[in-house]
Design a protein around this motif. Structure first.
Motif, PDB file in Angstrom:
ATOM      1  N   TYR A 185     -37.747 -17.409  10.280  1.00 33.54           N
ATOM      2  CA  TYR A 185     -38.062 -16.035   9.885  1.00 33.54           C
ATOM      3  C   TYR A 185     -38.359 -15.181  11.114  1.00 33.54           C
ATOM      4  O   TYR A 185     -37.910 -14.029  11.214  1.00 33.54           O
ATOM      5  N   ALA A 186     -39.094 -15.750  12.069  1.00 32.52           N
ATOM      6  CA  ALA A 186     -39.483 -14.988  13.251  1.00 32.52           C
ATOM      7  C   ALA A 186     -38.276 -14.577  14.092  1.00 32.52           C
ATOM      8  O   ALA A 186     -38.287 -13.495  14.702  1.00 32.52           O
ATOM      9  N   VAL A 187     -37.227 -15.407  14.127  1.00 35.01           N
ATOM     10  CA  VAL A 187     -36.073 -15.119  14.993  1.00 35.01           C
ATOM     11  C   VAL A 187     -34.905 -14.533  14.211  1.00 35.01           C
ATOM     12  O   VAL A 187     -33.795 -14.448  14.732  1.00 35.01           O
ATOM     13  N   ARG A 188     -35.141 -14.102  12.976  1.00 38.73           N
ATOM     14  CA  ARG A 188     -34.026 -13.707  12.109  1.00 38.73           C
ATOM     15  C   ARG A 188     -33.219 -12.541  12.669  1.00 38.73           C
ATOM     16  O   ARG A 188     -32.014 -12.439  12.407  1.00 38.73           O
ATOM     17  N   HIS A 189     -33.849 -11.649  13.427  1.00 40.14           N
ATOM     18  CA  HIS A 189     -33.105 -10.525  14.000  1.00 40.14           C
ATOM     19  C   HIS A 189     -32.446 -10.901  15.328  1.00 40.14           C
ATOM     20  O   HIS A 189     -31.465 -10.279  15.731  1.00 40.14           O
ATOM     21  N   ASP A 190     -33.001 -11.910  16.010  1.00 41.85           N
ATOM     22  CA  ASP A 190     -32.443 -12.347  17.288  1.00 41.85           C
ATOM     23  C   ASP A 190     -31.259 -13.284  17.091  1.00 41.85           C
ATOM     24  O   ASP A 190     -30.218 -13.135  17.732  1.00 41.85           O
ATOM     25  N   VAL A 191     -31.437 -14.287  16.216  1.00 45.16           N
ATOM     26  CA  VAL A 191     -30.409 -15.301  15.978  1.00 45.16           C
ATOM     27  C   VAL A 191     -30.305 -15.488  14.458  1.00 45.16           C
ATOM     28  O   VAL A 191     -30.848 -16.436  13.894  1.00 45.16           O
ATOM     29  N   PRO A 192     -29.627 -14.562  13.771  1.00 42.88           N
ATOM     30  CA  PRO A 192     -29.658 -14.574  12.300  1.00 42.88           C
ATOM     31  C   PRO A 192     -29.136 -15.851  11.664  1.00 42.88           C
ATOM     32  O   PRO A 192     -29.581 -16.227  10.573  1.00 42.88           O
ATOM     33  N   ASP A 193     -28.194 -16.560  12.322  1.00 42.88           N
ATOM     34  CA  ASP A 193     -27.657 -17.752  11.684  1.00 42.88           C
ATOM     35  C   ASP A 193     -28.687 -18.869  11.588  1.00 42.88           C
ATOM     36  O   ASP A 193     -28.508 -19.821  10.827  1.00 42.88           O
ATOM     37  N   ARG A 194     -29.811 -18.779  12.354  1.00 37.21           N
ATOM     38  CA  ARG A 194     -30.836 -19.819  12.265  1.00 37.21           C
ATOM     39  C   ARG A 194     -31.564 -19.793  10.914  1.00 37.21           C
ATOM     40  O   ARG A 194     -32.171 -20.777  10.531  1.00 37.21           O
ATOM     41  N   VAL A 195     -31.529 -18.680  10.213  1.00 37.31           N
ATOM     42  CA  VAL A 195     -32.203 -18.619   8.911  1.00 37.31           C
ATOM     43  C   VAL A 195     -31.490 -19.530   7.921  1.00 37.31           C
ATOM     44  O   VAL A 195     -32.107 -20.388   7.273  1.00 37.31           O
ATOM     45  N   ALA A 196     -30.180 -19.369   7.786  1.00 36.85           N
ATOM     46  CA  ALA A 196     -29.422 -20.241   6.883  1.00 36.85           C
ATOM     47  C   ALA A 196     -29.476 -21.688   7.354  1.00 36.85           C
ATOM     48  O   ALA A 196     -29.592 -22.614   6.538  1.00 36.85           O
ATOM     49  N   GLN A 197     -29.411 -21.894   8.677  1.00 39.17           N
ATOM     50  CA  GLN A 197     -29.475 -23.267   9.174  1.00 39.17           C
ATOM     51  C   GLN A 197     -30.808 -23.911   8.831  1.00 39.17           C
ATOM     52  O   GLN A 197     -30.865 -25.078   8.408  1.00 39.17           O
ATOM     53  N   ALA A 198     -31.893 -23.159   8.991  1.00 37.71           N
ATOM     54  CA  ALA A 198     -33.210 -23.707   8.650  1.00 37.71           C
ATOM     55  C   ALA A 198     -33.307 -24.031   7.169  1.00 37.71           C
ATOM     56  O   ALA A 198     -33.843 -25.079   6.785  1.00 37.71           O
ATOM     57  N   LEU A 199     -32.792 -23.149   6.332  1.00 32.49           N
ATOM     58  CA  LEU A 199     -32.834 -23.403   4.891  1.00 32.49           C
ATOM     59  C   LEU A 199     -32.061 -24.676   4.540  1.00 32.49           C
ATOM     60  O   LEU A 199     -32.480 -25.461   3.684  1.00 32.49           O
ATOM     61  N   GLU A 200     -30.929 -24.900   5.211  1.00 34.17           N
ATOM     62  CA  GLU A 200     -30.169 -26.126   4.951  1.00 34.17           C
ATOM     63  C   GLU A 200     -30.891 -27.350   5.506  1.00 34.17           C
ATOM     64  O   GLU A 200     -30.970 -28.385   4.844  1.00 34.17           O
ATOM     65  N   LEU A 201     -31.418 -27.239   6.731  1.00 35.28           N
ATOM     66  CA  LEU A 201     -32.118 -28.382   7.324  1.00 35.28           C
ATOM     67  C   LEU A 201     -33.294 -28.809   6.466  1.00 35.28           C
ATOM     68  O   LEU A 201     -33.512 -29.997   6.226  1.00 35.28           O
ATOM     69  N   VAL A 202     -34.071 -27.839   6.013  1.00 36.31           N
ATOM     70  CA  VAL A 202     -35.274 -28.146   5.248  1.00 36.31           C
ATOM     71  C   VAL A 202     -34.938 -28.849   3.948  1.00 36.31           C
ATOM     72  O   VAL A 202     -35.624 -29.788   3.534  1.00 36.31           O
ATOM     73  N   TYR A 203     -33.847 -28.420   3.292  1.00 39.54           N
ATOM     74  CA  TYR A 203     -33.583 -28.991   1.967  1.00 39.54           C
ATOM     75  C   TYR A 203     -32.725 -30.247   1.993  1.00 39.54           C
ATOM     76  O   TYR A 203     -32.760 -31.042   1.059  1.00 39.54           O
ATOM     77  N   ARG A 204     -31.963 -30.487   3.052  1.00 36.70           N
ATOM     78  CA  ARG A 204     -31.032 -31.620   3.039  1.00 36.70           C
ATOM     79  C   ARG A 204     -31.732 -32.958   2.816  1.00 36.70           C
ATOM     80  O   ARG A 204     -31.196 -33.837   2.138  1.00 36.70           O
ATOM     81  N   ILE A 205     -32.916 -33.156   3.363  1.00 43.42           N
ATOM     82  CA  ILE A 205     -33.597 -34.435   3.187  1.00 43.42           C
ATOM     83  C   ILE A 205     -33.952 -34.657   1.716  1.00 43.42           C
ATOM     84  O   ILE A 205     -34.082 -35.791   1.270  1.00 43.42           O
ATOM     85  N   SER A 206     -34.086 -33.578   0.956  1.00 45.91           N
ATOM     86  CA  SER A 206     -34.455 -33.686  -0.455  1.00 45.91           C
ATOM     87  C   SER A 206     -33.310 -34.177  -1.327  1.00 45.91           C
ATOM     88  O   SER A 206     -33.500 -34.397  -2.525  1.00 45.91           O
TER      89      SER A 206
END
Length: 828
Positions: free
Chosen positions: A570-591
């Protein structure tokens, strides 16, 4: 167009199916009164009630036919239930455990036991129900009951076909805590035998003859109450038909899960959002003091910082629950000088609280931010007026704790009594003084307090708090920056010494808008380096620091906490916007791992609390209570960029490169709901929003549009194992979302289909085109002569403009599917 008979897979198209031996644990299921944990075979591993009492440690249902045991083959995890298939040489058993939800009759756990004899010979089935009432069962990843709960003594007796179990209270001699166990229904089976033993164990034996080619359902119930045997019997004998309760439960889940429907090209993110909503519901509890959630279910401790993060996500989903919890905290969680306490025991009468002896920590600023967020989302002026005295006292208290313009925590102890930070459970660790995280949060809290003051016309308060916020920010960027690294310090100690240790806590000045230009750039760059950012998420401490340990201090010295991953994204969403979707995928993949048991405390569809920093193995709670609302917040406010304030709503999406659309439908806002579609750089919305992108605001949403996919939503969860082939079923295939807006005499309609995931193994969307038909109510029916019909590829979208008068599509625009970018996967 042919229509399908609706079933569970249509109403709640969310489920995972696994071979039993791939699972380590079963799901946690809950309603507002009860919380149960299951094993991988849909037995009970603990039953807790909201008066903060444990009623059972284990209830296990075993089956045999012809003297041979039935073996568990597969388990399906659903939002409202868990189902296990057992097979024997001539009979199958479908065992479904669930709790009534959205109904007053919520003090009962129910099992549907569906037996089938497909053969030509009769079969005698034996069902054995073994129960251990004291909560003495131990299992990795599940919170243990308190010692006094484990020492409960019970009295069991068999009476009129049911077992009545009462807790013996040696002090008061009252036996008000009661459990009733037995078969439900007008023709309920009677046990052929029963046995009671120490320490509080019960065994029931049921003999069930099955004629050839016969199916039979038995319904087992376990009811609890703290109000004595007479009330227990009344509740038992007035329970509605379980099938009716089940339908009402499905209705309640269907209604709630229809809120905040998010669709992106990423099916992993879409599933994560859907299951986040499921698990938000599982962690909502009605305690004696009011509605709240706990940071370590099941228990009655309401932690204020975690409640704040809960509110940030839940406000878009069930704001009515946020309001009740806020009212509870405002009533019971404010210390005499105005700060918010650390936690409240909400099952006690009266509720008690504890601030760990800290003069200040992150609870006070975070909850001020939560109060502002709730006011901004609900647009409730009366709420702002009512809570303003609390806001004023808290803001004034923050200013009173500043020394030379920095907020200072004076704690000198360790662990929870000596850490003014979210990482407050590290043994032998002190983090006090001018803590950078705390100052960043206080800066943001004073800013929103000033906004609330301005809204109500309190100009002097607003000016004071804005000036205080500006002073804190200036002092942070002058004195809390390391001269050696150019990055933020962890803190200035109470002796004025700089703590140079690097941790991910440096994200907070960026997250809360306190960071300055060059320092901000350096922090963002450092947090996204491999030392921090891994294929599992973000480490709490980078692996190039001397204090780094991937497993120590509850993984707070180098492990991975998914909520931290969300904060950084969330903090870097304007700097590196693709990290938001990547984080959402990383967080949920283990589930939704292929073999959850290999990754520790992982349950499909649930969010683990914390991971080993190198192996990615789950080391904490199998159900993190704060991660589901944090995930929803990152999706709605981070990815879609929905940013509420008292002055209005901003929408600033952070789309991944190659994406041309994202959408959220039925977001709770003001006294109703609205939708947002980001389409090729333009924000389309029924909410009064502004954006740096082009914005098209519509008067209202068009409810008369009907869109139906031709393709089914996937394998139904009630198929026998032989029809599944042991596959991991992660999601329905080809989900479609539609959003329609009114624009004068036209309807602007978006029809969107999720993409294809590149995760190996399991079953994902096929990539085949999905047929879709569009109709208008009262006109051409979609299964007759649709207004528009087409085939959507995975990840594709269509924008259609329909003329109301002619009922024709006058404009079409296609968004091609993006090329999916594979997210790095762990070796585990």
């Amino acid at each position: 167009m042919a229509t399908r008979q609706p079933g569970i897979q249509d109403r709640l198209p969310l489920y995972y199916t696994y071979p039993v031996d791939h699972l380590g644990l079963g799901a946690s299921l809950a309603n507002l009164s009860l919380f149960v944990r299951t094993d991988r075979e849909s037995n009970l591993l603990g039953l807790w009630a909201s008066e903060d009492q444990w009623y059972a440690g284990r209830v296990r249902i075993l089956a045999s036919a012809g003297g041979r045991p039935l073996r568990a083959k597969e388990t399906t995890l659903l939002p409202h239930a868990q189902v296990t298939w057992l097979e024997g040489p001539s009979v199958t058993l479908r065992k479904e455990v669930w709790l009534p939800y959205g109904t007053e009759q919520d003090r009962v756990v129910i099992w549907f036991l569906d037996l089938a004899n497909p053969g030509s010979e009769p079969v005698d089935v034996q069902l054995r129900v073994d129960s251990v009432w004291p909560p003495i069962i131990e299992d990795e990843g599940l919170r243990r009951a308190e010692p006094q709960q484990q020492e409960k003594r019970v009295h069991c007796r068999f009476d009129d076909g049911i077992v009545v179990v009462q807790t013996i209270d040696p002090a008061s001699r009252r036996w008000d805590e009661v459990r009733v166990l037995g078969m439900l229904g007008p023709h309920a089976a009677i046990p052929a035998g029963y046995t009671f033993a120490q320490p509080g164990t019960t065994r029931l034996i049921y003999q069930v003859p099955l004629a050839p080619a016969t199916n039979r359902r038995l319904t087992l119930g376990l009811l609890t109450t703290p109000q004595g045997e007479a009330e227990a019997r009344r509740l038992w004998h007035t329970l509605p038909d379980p099938s009716e309760l089940y339908e009402r439960t499905l209705d309640a889940f269907e209604e709630r899960l229809s809120r905040v429907r998010v669709l992106t090209p990423s099916p992993v993110i879409n599933r994560g959002v859907d299951w986040a909503k499921v698990n938000i519901l599982r962690t909502q509890t009605r305690y004696p003091a009011g509605c709240a959630f706990t940071n370590d279910p099941p228990q009655d401790i309401l932690v204020i910082r975690d409640a704040a993060w809960f509110v940030f996500g839940n406000d878009f989903f069930t704001p009515e629950f946020s309001r009740e919890m806020i009212d509870l905290i405002v009533r019971e969680g404010v210390e005499p000088h105005g700060k918010f306490t650390e936690f409240i025991r909400v099952a006690e009468d009266p509720p008690s609280r504890d601030d760990y002896g800290l003069n200040i920590n992150d609870d006070t600023p975070l909850f001020l931010l939560a109060l502002h967020h709730h006011a901004a989302v609900t647009r409730d002026e009366a709420f702002v007026h009512r809570i303003y005295p609390v806001v004023r006292r808290a803001a004034q208290y923050i200013l009173s704790q500043t020394v030379d313009d920095l907020v200072v925590c004076t704690a000198r102890s360790t662990n929870v009594h000596g850490i003014a930070s979210w990482r407050n459970i590290i043994p032998s660790y002190n983090l006090s003084g001018a803590v950078t995280e705390l100052n960043a949060e206080c800066y943001a809290a004073l800013q929103v307090a000033a906004e609330m003051a301005e809204r109500l016309g309190h100009a002097a308060d607003a000016a004071r708090w804005r000036d205080g916020a500006a002073r804190i920010r200036a002092a942070m960027n002058e004195r809390l920056v390391s001269r050696a690294t150019g990055l933020y310090l962890l803190a200035l100690t109470q002796q004025g010494e700089p703590l140079e240790s690097l941790s991910a806590d440096m994200v907070f000045p960026v997250l809360f808008g306190a960071a300055s230009g060059e320092v901000r750039r350096k922090v963002v760059e450092r947090l996204l380096q491999p030392a921090f950012w891994t294929s599992y998420g973000a480490r709490t401490v980078p692996d190039d620091q001397v204090e780094y340990d991937p497993d120590a201090g509850y993984q707070l010295l180098g492990g991975v906490w998914p909520n931290l991953t969300a904060w950084i994204a969330y903090a870097v969403r304007h700097d590196v916007p693709d990290r938001v979707a990547q984080a959402l995928e990383l967080v949920y993949r283990i589930s939704e791992a292929d073999v959850p048991a290999a990754l520790g405390h992982v349950v499909p569809g649930q969010f683990p609390e914390r991971l080993h920093g190198e192996t990615g193995v789950s080391r904490g709670m199998a159900l993190s209570p704060w991660m589901p609302p944090t995930y929803l917040w990152l999706a709605v406010s981070g990815l879609l960029g929905v940013q509420p304030s008292l002055s209005g709503l901003a929408v600033e999406p952070a789309a991944s490169p190659g994406w041309s659309w994202m959408a959220a439908r039925d977001l709770s806002f003001a006294s109703g709901s609205g939708s947002v579609v980001w389409w090729k750089g333009t924000v389309h919305t029924s909410l009064p929003a502004k954006s740096s992108d082009r914005v098209q605001v519509y008067p209202r949403e068009a409810a008369e549009v009907v869109v139906r996919p031709e393709k089914g939503t996937g394998l139904p969860p009630d198929l026998p194992p032989s029809a599944r082939g042991g596959r991991v079923v992660r999601s329905p295939e080809g989900r479609v979302l539609w959003v329609a807006f009114d624009s004068e005499q036209r309807i602007v309609l978006f029809v969107l289909r999720e993409g294809v995931s590149f995760q190996a193994g399991g079953v994902e969307s096929t990539g085949a085109p999905a047929g879709v038909a569009v109709g208008l109510a009262g006109s051409e029916a979609p299964d007759g002569a649709p207004v528009w019909a087409g085939a959507l590829l995975p990840g594709e979208g269509w924008r259609l403009v329909i003329d109301r008068t002619t009922r024709r599509v006058v404009e079409e625009e296609r968004a091609a599917p993006p090329v999916p970018v594979e997210v790095p996967r762990s070796a585990a």
